[in-house]
Design an enzyme around this catalytic site. Structure first.
Site, short mmCIF file in Angstrom:
data_model
loop_
_atom_site.label_atom_id
_atom_site.label_comp_id
_atom_site.label_asym_id
_atom_site.label_seq_id
_atom_site.Cartn_x
_atom_site.Cartn_y
_atom_site.Cartn_z
N LYS A 201 0.86 -1.19 0.00
CA LYS A 201 0.00 0.00 0.00
C LYS A 201 0.90 1.23 0.00
O LYS A 201 1.68 1.45 0.92
CB LYS A 201 -0.91 0.01 1.23
CG LYS A 201 -1.87 1.20 1.25
CD LYS A 201 -2.80 1.11 2.46
CE LYS A 201 -3.77 2.28 2.50
NZ LYS A 201 -4.67 2.20 3.68
N LYS A 255 -2.25 -1.47 -3.67
CA LYS A 255 -3.09 -0.27 -3.62
C LYS A 255 -2.20 0.96 -3.71
O LYS A 255 -1.23 1.06 -2.94
CB LYS A 255 -3.90 -0.26 -2.32
CG LYS A 255 -4.86 0.92 -2.19
CD LYS A 255 -5.63 0.83 -0.88
CE LYS A 255 -6.61 2.00 -0.78
NZ LYS A 255 -7.36 1.97 0.49
#
Length: 329
Positions: A201, A255
Protein backbone atom coordinates in the site's frame (compact mmCIF):
# COMPACT_ATOMS: atom_id res chain seq x y z
CA UNK A 1 10.01 -15.70 -29.26
CA UNK A 2 8.13 -15.07 -32.53
CA UNK A 3 8.66 -17.83 -35.08
CA UNK A 4 8.09 -16.80 -38.67
CA UNK A 5 8.20 -13.54 -40.53
CA UNK A 6 6.15 -11.34 -42.80
CA UNK A 7 4.57 -11.98 -45.30
CA UNK A 8 3.93 -15.63 -44.32
CA UNK A 9 3.24 -14.44 -40.76
CA UNK A 10 0.48 -11.84 -40.49
CA UNK A 11 -0.65 -11.23 -36.93
CA UNK A 12 -3.62 -9.22 -38.16
CA UNK A 13 -5.25 -12.46 -39.37
CA UNK A 14 -6.17 -13.21 -35.75
CA UNK A 15 -7.83 -9.79 -35.45
CA UNK A 16 -9.91 -9.77 -38.62
CA UNK A 17 -13.30 -10.60 -37.06
CA UNK A 18 -14.93 -10.37 -33.65
CA UNK A 19 -15.28 -14.17 -33.42
CA UNK A 20 -11.57 -14.80 -33.97
CA UNK A 21 -10.63 -12.01 -31.55
CA UNK A 22 -12.77 -13.75 -28.92
CA UNK A 23 -11.03 -17.06 -29.56
CA UNK A 24 -7.52 -15.71 -29.05
CA UNK A 25 -8.13 -13.13 -26.31
CA UNK A 26 -5.80 -13.67 -23.38
CA UNK A 27 -7.77 -12.05 -20.54
CA UNK A 28 -11.45 -11.81 -19.68
CA UNK A 29 -13.56 -10.17 -16.99
CA UNK A 30 -16.54 -11.56 -15.12
CA UNK A 31 -18.46 -10.64 -11.99
CA UNK A 32 -16.33 -13.26 -10.18
CA UNK A 33 -13.40 -10.84 -10.39
CA UNK A 34 -14.89 -8.07 -8.24
CA UNK A 35 -15.23 -6.86 -4.67
CA UNK A 36 -17.77 -4.09 -4.06
CA UNK A 37 -16.88 -1.41 -1.47
CA UNK A 38 -19.77 -0.14 0.66
CA UNK A 39 -19.58 3.07 2.71
CA UNK A 40 -21.60 3.13 5.94
CA UNK A 41 -23.16 6.00 7.88
CA UNK A 42 -25.18 6.30 11.07
CA UNK A 43 -28.89 6.97 10.96
CA UNK A 44 -32.02 5.41 9.52
CA UNK A 45 -33.10 5.11 5.88
CA UNK A 46 -30.16 7.13 4.59
CA UNK A 47 -28.52 7.07 1.18
CA UNK A 48 -26.03 9.91 0.98
CA UNK A 49 -24.29 11.07 -2.19
CA UNK A 50 -20.48 11.42 -2.05
CA UNK A 51 -19.71 14.62 -3.93
CA UNK A 52 -16.17 13.66 -4.95
CA UNK A 53 -17.24 10.20 -6.19
CA UNK A 54 -20.02 10.46 -8.80
CA UNK A 55 -22.44 7.54 -8.59
CA UNK A 56 -21.17 6.31 -5.19
CA UNK A 57 -23.13 6.65 -1.94
CA UNK A 58 -22.97 6.14 1.80
CA UNK A 59 -25.71 3.93 3.27
CA UNK A 60 -27.19 3.54 6.72
CA UNK A 61 -27.05 -0.05 7.94
CA UNK A 62 -30.80 -0.56 7.49
CA UNK A 63 -30.44 0.23 3.77
CA UNK A 64 -27.42 -1.84 2.79
CA UNK A 65 -29.70 -4.78 2.03
CA UNK A 66 -30.61 -3.14 -1.26
CA UNK A 67 -27.00 -3.02 -2.41
CA UNK A 68 -26.24 -6.51 -1.06
CA UNK A 69 -29.23 -7.85 -3.02
CA UNK A 70 -27.89 -6.12 -6.11
CA UNK A 71 -24.38 -7.51 -5.58
CA UNK A 72 -25.66 -11.06 -5.14
CA UNK A 73 -27.89 -10.81 -8.21
CA UNK A 74 -24.87 -9.74 -10.27
CA UNK A 75 -22.72 -12.60 -8.93
CA UNK A 76 -20.25 -10.46 -6.97
CA UNK A 77 -18.46 -12.72 -4.47
CA UNK A 78 -17.67 -10.21 -1.71
CA UNK A 79 -18.37 -6.74 -0.34
CA UNK A 80 -15.92 -4.56 1.60
CA UNK A 81 -17.25 -2.42 4.47
CA UNK A 82 -15.92 1.07 5.25
CA UNK A 83 -17.41 3.31 7.97
CA UNK A 84 -17.96 7.05 8.03
CA UNK A 85 -17.69 7.42 11.79
CA UNK A 86 -19.31 10.36 13.54
CA UNK A 87 -16.78 12.98 14.56
CA UNK A 88 -18.10 12.81 18.13
CA UNK A 89 -17.10 9.13 18.31
CA UNK A 90 -13.51 9.68 17.19
CA UNK A 91 -10.60 10.12 19.56
CA UNK A 92 -6.80 9.88 19.66
CA UNK A 93 -6.94 6.13 20.36
CA UNK A 94 -9.59 5.18 17.79
CA UNK A 95 -11.62 3.50 20.55
CA UNK A 96 -14.73 3.19 18.37
CA UNK A 97 -12.89 0.51 16.37
CA UNK A 98 -13.40 -1.80 19.36
CA UNK A 99 -17.09 -1.03 19.87
CA UNK A 100 -19.22 -4.07 18.99
CA UNK A 101 -21.98 -1.70 17.93
CA UNK A 102 -19.90 0.37 15.53
CA UNK A 103 -21.02 0.63 11.92
CA UNK A 104 -18.89 -2.22 10.57
CA UNK A 105 -19.92 -4.60 13.34
CA UNK A 106 -23.63 -3.82 12.96
CA UNK A 107 -23.44 -4.21 9.19
CA UNK A 108 -21.51 -7.48 9.46
CA UNK A 109 -24.06 -8.97 11.86
CA UNK A 110 -26.93 -7.90 9.64
CA UNK A 111 -25.39 -9.33 6.47
CA UNK A 112 -24.51 -12.66 8.12
CA UNK A 113 -27.94 -13.00 9.69
CA UNK A 114 -29.87 -12.23 6.52
CA UNK A 115 -27.64 -13.66 3.80
CA UNK A 116 -25.63 -16.38 5.61
CA UNK A 117 -22.79 -17.30 3.24
CA UNK A 118 -24.34 -16.07 0.00
CA UNK A 119 -21.73 -13.33 -0.12
CA UNK A 120 -18.40 -12.72 1.62
CA UNK A 121 -17.69 -9.86 4.01
CA UNK A 122 -14.35 -8.08 3.99
CA UNK A 123 -13.53 -5.73 6.87
CA UNK A 124 -10.82 -3.09 6.91
CA UNK A 125 -8.40 -3.49 9.82
CA UNK A 126 -7.01 -0.03 10.54
CA UNK A 127 -7.73 2.87 12.84
CA UNK A 128 -7.96 5.83 10.45
CA UNK A 129 -11.79 5.87 10.22
CA UNK A 130 -11.91 6.08 14.03
CA UNK A 131 -9.05 8.40 15.04
CA UNK A 132 -9.38 12.15 15.51
CA UNK A 133 -6.01 12.63 13.79
CA UNK A 134 -6.89 10.51 10.72
CA UNK A 135 -3.94 8.14 10.98
CA UNK A 136 -3.99 4.34 10.83
CA UNK A 137 -2.21 3.93 14.15
CA UNK A 138 -1.61 5.37 17.59
CA UNK A 139 0.51 8.51 17.88
CA UNK A 140 3.01 9.69 20.45
CA UNK A 141 5.11 12.82 19.96
CA UNK A 142 4.01 12.97 16.30
CA UNK A 143 5.28 9.43 15.69
CA UNK A 144 3.11 6.51 14.58
CA UNK A 145 3.63 3.73 17.14
CA UNK A 146 4.06 0.36 15.46
CA UNK A 147 3.89 -2.28 18.20
CA UNK A 148 1.33 -0.47 20.34
CA UNK A 149 -0.91 -0.08 17.28
CA UNK A 150 -0.68 -3.81 16.54
CA UNK A 151 -2.21 -4.63 19.93
CA UNK A 152 -5.27 -2.54 19.03
CA UNK A 153 -5.45 -4.10 15.56
CA UNK A 154 -5.44 -7.58 17.11
CA UNK A 155 -8.47 -6.67 19.22
CA UNK A 156 -10.17 -5.05 16.23
CA UNK A 157 -9.58 -8.22 14.17
CA UNK A 158 -10.94 -10.50 16.90
CA UNK A 159 -14.05 -8.36 17.21
CA UNK A 160 -14.66 -8.29 13.45
CA UNK A 161 -14.19 -12.06 13.22
CA UNK A 162 -16.68 -12.54 16.04
CA UNK A 163 -19.18 -10.27 14.27
CA UNK A 164 -19.07 -12.44 11.13
CA UNK A 165 -16.27 -10.99 9.01
CA UNK A 166 -14.98 -13.57 6.52
CA UNK A 167 -11.87 -11.73 5.31
CA UNK A 168 -9.82 -9.47 7.56
CA UNK A 169 -7.99 -6.84 5.53
CA UNK A 170 -5.24 -5.08 7.49
CA UNK A 171 -4.56 -1.88 5.56
CA UNK A 172 -2.51 -0.11 8.21
CA UNK A 173 1.01 -1.08 7.02
CA UNK A 174 2.41 -1.66 10.52
CA UNK A 175 5.39 -4.02 10.53
CA UNK A 176 4.59 -7.51 11.84
CA UNK A 177 0.85 -7.14 12.20
CA UNK A 178 -0.11 -10.07 9.94
CA UNK A 179 1.68 -12.64 12.08
CA UNK A 180 0.29 -11.23 15.32
CA UNK A 181 -3.27 -11.11 13.96
CA UNK A 182 -3.04 -14.62 12.49
CA UNK A 183 -1.81 -16.05 15.78
CA UNK A 184 -4.53 -14.31 17.79
CA UNK A 185 -7.45 -15.31 15.59
CA UNK A 186 -6.19 -18.90 15.34
CA UNK A 187 -5.93 -19.14 19.12
CA UNK A 188 -9.53 -17.91 19.39
CA UNK A 189 -10.95 -20.54 17.01
CA UNK A 190 -11.18 -18.33 13.94
CA UNK A 191 -8.83 -20.48 11.88
CA UNK A 192 -11.18 -20.30 8.88
CA UNK A 193 -11.11 -16.49 8.73
CA UNK A 194 -8.92 -15.35 5.85
CA UNK A 195 -6.39 -12.52 5.90
CA UNK A 196 -6.07 -10.25 2.88
CA UNK A 197 -3.00 -8.17 3.59
CA UNK A 198 -2.59 -4.73 2.10
CA UNK A 199 1.02 -5.74 1.67
CA UNK A 200 1.93 -3.12 -0.93
CA UNK A 201 0.00 0.00 0.00
CA UNK A 202 1.65 3.14 -1.27
CA UNK A 203 1.61 6.67 0.13
CA UNK A 204 -0.40 7.93 -2.82
CA UNK A 205 -2.11 11.09 -4.01
CA UNK A 206 -5.03 9.01 -5.33
CA UNK A 207 -6.82 8.49 -1.97
CA UNK A 208 -8.49 11.88 -1.59
CA UNK A 209 -12.10 10.98 -2.49
CA UNK A 210 -11.99 7.89 -0.24
CA UNK A 211 -10.92 10.04 2.69
CA UNK A 212 -13.89 12.28 1.92
CA UNK A 213 -16.13 9.22 1.90
CA UNK A 214 -15.03 7.97 5.32
CA UNK A 215 -14.65 11.47 6.78
CA UNK A 216 -10.93 11.38 7.57
CA UNK A 217 -9.62 13.90 5.03
CA UNK A 218 -10.25 17.05 7.05
CA UNK A 219 -8.89 15.52 10.25
CA UNK A 220 -5.69 14.02 8.81
CA UNK A 221 -2.65 15.62 10.36
CA UNK A 222 0.47 15.40 8.22
CA UNK A 223 0.97 12.51 5.81
CA UNK A 224 1.37 8.73 5.97
CA UNK A 225 4.81 8.42 4.43
CA UNK A 226 6.43 6.85 7.52
CA UNK A 227 4.29 3.73 7.20
CA UNK A 228 2.83 3.57 3.69
CA UNK A 229 5.29 2.76 0.91
CA UNK A 230 7.35 5.18 -1.18
CA UNK A 231 5.88 5.15 -4.71
CA UNK A 232 9.38 5.20 -6.16
CA UNK A 233 10.10 1.71 -4.82
CA UNK A 234 9.25 -1.70 -6.26
CA UNK A 235 11.74 -4.17 -4.71
CA UNK A 236 10.48 -3.06 -1.32
CA UNK A 237 7.00 -4.25 -2.27
CA UNK A 238 8.34 -7.76 -2.88
CA UNK A 239 9.96 -7.75 0.55
CA UNK A 240 6.70 -6.64 2.16
CA UNK A 241 4.77 -9.39 0.40
CA UNK A 242 7.34 -12.06 1.29
CA UNK A 243 7.10 -11.12 4.97
CA UNK A 244 3.30 -11.12 5.00
CA UNK A 245 3.10 -14.51 3.27
CA UNK A 246 5.48 -15.95 5.85
CA UNK A 247 3.36 -14.46 8.63
CA UNK A 248 0.16 -16.09 7.35
CA UNK A 249 -1.49 -13.89 4.72
CA UNK A 250 -3.84 -15.84 2.43
CA UNK A 251 -4.00 -13.09 -0.20
CA UNK A 252 -2.28 -9.77 -0.79
CA UNK A 253 -3.47 -6.38 -2.01
CA UNK A 254 -1.75 -3.79 -4.15
CA UNK A 255 -3.09 -0.27 -3.62
CA UNK A 256 -3.54 1.91 -5.68
CA UNK A 257 -4.11 -0.16 -8.78
CA UNK A 258 -3.54 1.42 -12.17
CA UNK A 259 -0.29 3.29 -11.37
CA UNK A 260 1.10 0.04 -9.91
CA UNK A 261 0.41 -2.58 -12.57
CA UNK A 262 4.11 -3.42 -12.60
CA UNK A 263 3.94 -4.25 -8.89
CA UNK A 264 0.94 -6.54 -9.41
CA UNK A 265 2.76 -8.36 -12.19
CA UNK A 266 5.98 -8.76 -10.21
CA UNK A 267 4.19 -10.12 -7.14
CA UNK A 268 2.13 -12.59 -9.14
CA UNK A 269 5.11 -13.89 -11.07
CA UNK A 270 7.34 -14.25 -8.02
CA UNK A 271 4.96 -15.60 -5.36
CA UNK A 272 2.05 -17.27 -7.23
CA UNK A 273 -0.27 -16.07 -4.45
CA UNK A 274 -3.74 -14.57 -5.04
CA UNK A 275 -3.11 -10.88 -5.75
CA UNK A 276 -5.90 -8.32 -5.50
CA UNK A 277 -5.85 -4.79 -6.90
CA UNK A 278 -7.69 -1.79 -5.51
CA UNK A 279 -8.92 0.62 -8.16
CA UNK A 280 -8.93 3.43 -5.66
CA UNK A 281 -11.23 6.41 -5.34
CA UNK A 282 -8.93 8.81 -7.19
CA UNK A 283 -8.69 6.43 -10.15
CA UNK A 284 -12.46 5.97 -10.16
CA UNK A 285 -13.24 9.68 -9.91
CA UNK A 286 -10.77 10.63 -12.63
CA UNK A 287 -12.30 8.12 -15.04
CA UNK A 288 -15.90 8.90 -14.12
CA UNK A 289 -15.44 12.67 -14.37
CA UNK A 290 -13.65 12.28 -17.71
CA UNK A 291 -16.59 10.24 -19.02
CA UNK A 292 -19.12 12.76 -17.71
CA UNK A 293 -17.22 15.57 -19.47
CA UNK A 294 -16.94 13.58 -22.73
CA UNK A 295 -13.16 13.57 -22.54
CA UNK A 296 -13.15 9.78 -22.94
CA UNK A 297 -15.98 7.37 -23.71
CA UNK A 298 -17.38 4.87 -21.22
CA UNK A 299 -15.37 2.00 -22.75
CA UNK A 300 -12.42 3.42 -20.79
CA UNK A 301 -13.86 1.70 -17.69
CA UNK A 302 -13.66 -1.76 -19.23
CA UNK A 303 -10.19 -1.07 -20.57
CA UNK A 304 -8.95 0.04 -17.16
CA UNK A 305 -10.36 -3.07 -15.47
CA UNK A 306 -8.91 -5.51 -18.01
CA UNK A 307 -5.51 -3.94 -17.35
CA UNK A 308 -5.59 -5.39 -13.82
CA UNK A 309 -6.29 -8.88 -15.13
CA UNK A 310 -3.57 -8.54 -17.74
CA UNK A 311 -1.10 -7.63 -15.01
CA UNK A 312 -2.07 -10.74 -13.04
CA UNK A 313 -4.70 -9.62 -10.52
CA UNK A 314 -7.10 -12.32 -9.35
CA UNK A 315 -9.69 -9.83 -8.17
CA UNK A 316 -10.35 -6.11 -8.22
CA UNK A 317 -11.84 -3.86 -5.56
CA UNK A 318 -13.74 -1.33 -7.64
CA UNK A 319 -16.55 1.17 -7.25
CA UNK A 320 -17.72 0.01 -10.66
CA UNK A 321 -18.45 -3.49 -9.35
CA UNK A 322 -22.19 -2.91 -8.93
CA UNK A 323 -22.39 -1.86 -12.62
CA UNK A 324 -20.25 -4.65 -13.96
CA UNK A 325 -23.06 -6.23 -16.00
CA UNK A 326 -23.35 -2.98 -17.98
CA UNK A 327 -19.58 -2.70 -18.41
CA UNK A 328 -18.99 -6.26 -19.65
CA UNK A 329 -20.86 -6.76 -22.89
Amino acid sequence: MIVGKYPSLRLRRNRKSSWTRKLVQENTLSSNDFILPIFLIDGVNKKQHIKSMPGVYRYSVDRIGQIIDKAISKGIPMVALFPNTKKSLKNELGSEALNENNLVCRASRMIKKKYKNQIGIMCDVALDPYTSHGHDGLIKSDKILNDETIQVLINQSLLQAEMGCDVLAPSDMMDGRIGKIRKAIDQNNFQEVQILSYAAKYASSFYGPFRDAVGSKSSLKGDKKTYQMDFRNSDEALREVALDIKEGADMVMVKPGMPYLDIIKSIKEKFKIPVFAYQVSGEYSLIENAINKNLVNKDAVYESLVAFKRAGANAIVSYYADRIDKIIK
